[in-house]
Enzyme design. Sequence first.
Site, short mmCIF file in Angstrom:
data_model
loop_
_atom_site.label_atom_id
_atom_site.label_comp_id
_atom_site.label_asym_id
_atom_site.label_seq_id
_atom_site.Cartn_x
_atom_site.Cartn_y
_atom_site.Cartn_z
N GLU A 62 0.83 -1.23 0.00
CA GLU A 62 0.00 0.00 0.00
C GLU A 62 0.85 1.26 0.00
OE1 GLU A 62 -2.79 0.25 -0.89
OE2 GLU A 62 -3.14 -1.90 -0.77
N GLY A 63 2.00 1.19 -0.66
CA GLY A 63 2.93 2.31 -0.64
C GLY A 63 3.80 2.15 0.59
#
Length: 596
Positions: free
Chosen positions: A442-443
Site C-alpha cells: 500500500e505504498g
Amino acid sequence: MTASYRAPVRDQRFVLHDVLDIAQYSSLPGFADADADTVDAILEEGAKFTEGVLAPLNKVGDVEGCTRDADGNVKTPTGFKDAFKQMAESGWTALSSDPEYGGQGLPHVLNLAVNEMVSSANMAFGMYPGLTLGAAAALAAAGTDEQKQLYLPKMISCQWGGTMNLTEPHCGTDLGLLRTKAVPQADGSYKITGQKIWISSGEHDMAENIIHLVLARIEGAPDGVKGISLFVVPKFIPDENGDPGERNTLKCGGLEEKMGIHGNATCVMDYDEATGWLVGEENKGLKVMFIMMNEARLGVGLQGYAIAEAAYQQSLAFAKDRLQGRSLTGPKNQDGPADPIIVHPDVRRMLMDQKCFVEGARCFALWTALQGDLEEKSDDPAVREKAGDYMALLTPIVKSYLTGKGYDMVSNGLQVHGGSGFTEEWGASQLLRDARITMIYEGTNGIQALDLVGRKLAMNGMRPITSFFAEIDAFVAEGGNDETQAFVDAVAGCKGKLKQATDWLMNNALNNFDHAGAGSHDYLNLFGLTCLAYMWARMAKTASAKIAAGDTDPIYAAKLKTGRYFLDRWVPEAAMHLAKVEAGADSMMALEEEAF
Ligand SMILES: Cc1cc2nc3c(=O)[nH]c(=O)nc-3n(C[C@H](O)[C@H](O)[C@H](O)COP(=O)(O)OP(=O)(O)OC[C@H]3O[C@@H](n4cnc5c(N)ncnc54)[C@H](O)[C@@H]3O)c2cc1C
C-alpha cells in the site's frame, strides 16, 4: 502453549462510548441504528466469531499456505473456505456498506473495531474480504450505475471477491512506468494484456467470482501517470442474469513464496486480451484507484496495531507463566523456584511499550475512522470539510506510524519469549513475519512520509494541518486537573515540536527538496507521536472523569497508569525526531555513491 486470542471488547467499548461518545452522532445516517446496546452486541458477536473461527485458523494458514495447480487454480488453507462463507453469511462483510447494495449502513468506526478483531485473529485471512470491500468502494465511487448494480451487491456480501492490480515487475512505487495495455473494442469493452505481480487474493477458491480492478494504459495514452486508466476485469464475465458466465482470459501465473501471510494468495496475474470495462474516465484511473488505496492504507494501519495486540496478548501470557530469576526487590513467588518474568523491569518495559502503543493506536484509528463517517454523513458542510481534510492528512500517518511502531511492538512481543519466540511453536515468530509486510505494501512507509510532507502539508493552503493545530490548541487551552494536566502538557509539548518541524521544512525544504526527503520519516513519526499523545490525553481525561464520578471499573485506573508510562517513555522521542528533521539532508547525502 500459545495464548488464545481474546478480542479487547472492553477497551473498544471504552473508546467508542466513553472517549468518542459516538452516541452524540445519533442524528447521522447509520448512527441511529448504532445505539450502545447494538454496538456492544456487535462487538460481542464479533469477538465470538474471530476468537472461535478465525484465530484457530491462523497457524493453519501459516503452515499450509496456498497451493496452485497447473491450470492456475489456487486452493486456500484448510478451513479458510468455510470461514469465509460463515463470515459472509453472518453479514460481517456488509456491516458499514451502502444499504442500497445490501449493506447494513452502520458507522465505519464500528466496522473498524470489528476489522481490528479480524486482523488480530488472522491477518492473512482478513485480507480477502478487506480487498473485496476496498474494490467495492472504488466501484461505488466511480462506477456506472450498471457496474454498481452488477458488482456491488455480490462484492459487499463477499459472494464475489475483489482485488487491486497496480504492481508490475518493473513498476512498484513508480506507477508512471506501468505497461499493461488496454485496447478499445467496438462494443465499448477493452482487451487488457499484461502481467501484474504480488496481487493479494488474486486467485482463490472461496468466492464464485473474483473482480479485478486493473490499472492499464489505453493504446495511444500519454506516458507517465497521466495516461493510466482503471478497468474492471472479472474472472468470469457476468451473463445476462448477472451470474458468473464465460471464463475470462486471465489467470494466476504463479504464487509467491513469502516471508509471512502465507494464508493469503499473493499472485502473479497474467492478463491475455482479457475483457475489461473502463471505470471512471479515461486516463484518470489513478484518481479512482486512490479511493481504494486510501481505504486500504487505513486498513493496513489497522493491521499494524491489530497484530501488535495479538503479540501483546501472547507475550503477556508468557511473561506471567515463565519462571526465571528473582525480582530485584526480593522474591515475589516465594513458593516457586523462581519468579515469573513479568516482575523484571526490562520485561515490564517491553510489555508496557506494547500496551500503551496498542491502546493509543486503537483510539487513534477509531477516531480517524470517525472522521470518515463525518466526511461522508454530516449535514454540516464545515464538519464535512474538516473531516475530509483530516482523512487526507492522517491517512499516511495511520498507515506508517501504526505499522512501523506496530512491527517494533510485535518484535518486543517476540523478545519477551526469549528463545521460545524464535522457535515456531509459540506463534510469536509468525506474528513478526506477518507484520513485516505492513510497512511495505500500500505504498512503503517511506513513500507515505513523502506523501505527508510533499502533498498533505501544503494541501488547500495548509488548511488540514492548520485546523489540526487549532484543535490541539483548543484542547490544551481547556487544561486538565491535578492528574491530567501532565497529559495536556505533553500534548502541548509534542505539538510545539511538530509546529517547529513544520516551520523548519517550510523554510528550508523549498530551497532543497532533499531536506524534505531526509526529514520525512522523522516528521511523520513526530506527527504520529503527537496524535497518540492527544489520544492518551483524551483517554486520561475521560478515565479521570469516570473515577471522579464514582465509577470503580478498574479499566479507568489502569488507563491513567498506562498513560503515565506513555508520558515518561514515549513522549521524550518527540525531541529526538525534531532534532533529526532539523539536521537536514547534508550529512545524509554527502558521501559520494562510489564511496559507499
Ligand atoms: C505480500 C505483498 C502483497 C502485495 N499486494 C499487492 C496488491 O494486492 N496489489 C498491488 O498492486 N500490489 C501489491 N503489492 C506490491 C506493493 O504494493 C509494492 O511492493 C510496494 O508498493 C512497493 O513497490 P516495490 O516493491 O516495487 O518497491 P520499489 O518501488 O522498488 O521501492 C524499493 C525501495 O525504494 C524506496 N523508494 C522507491 N521510490 C522512491 C522515491 N521516489 N523516494 C523515496 N524512496 C523511494 C521504497 O520506499 C522502497 O524502500 C504487494 C506486495 C507484497 C510483497
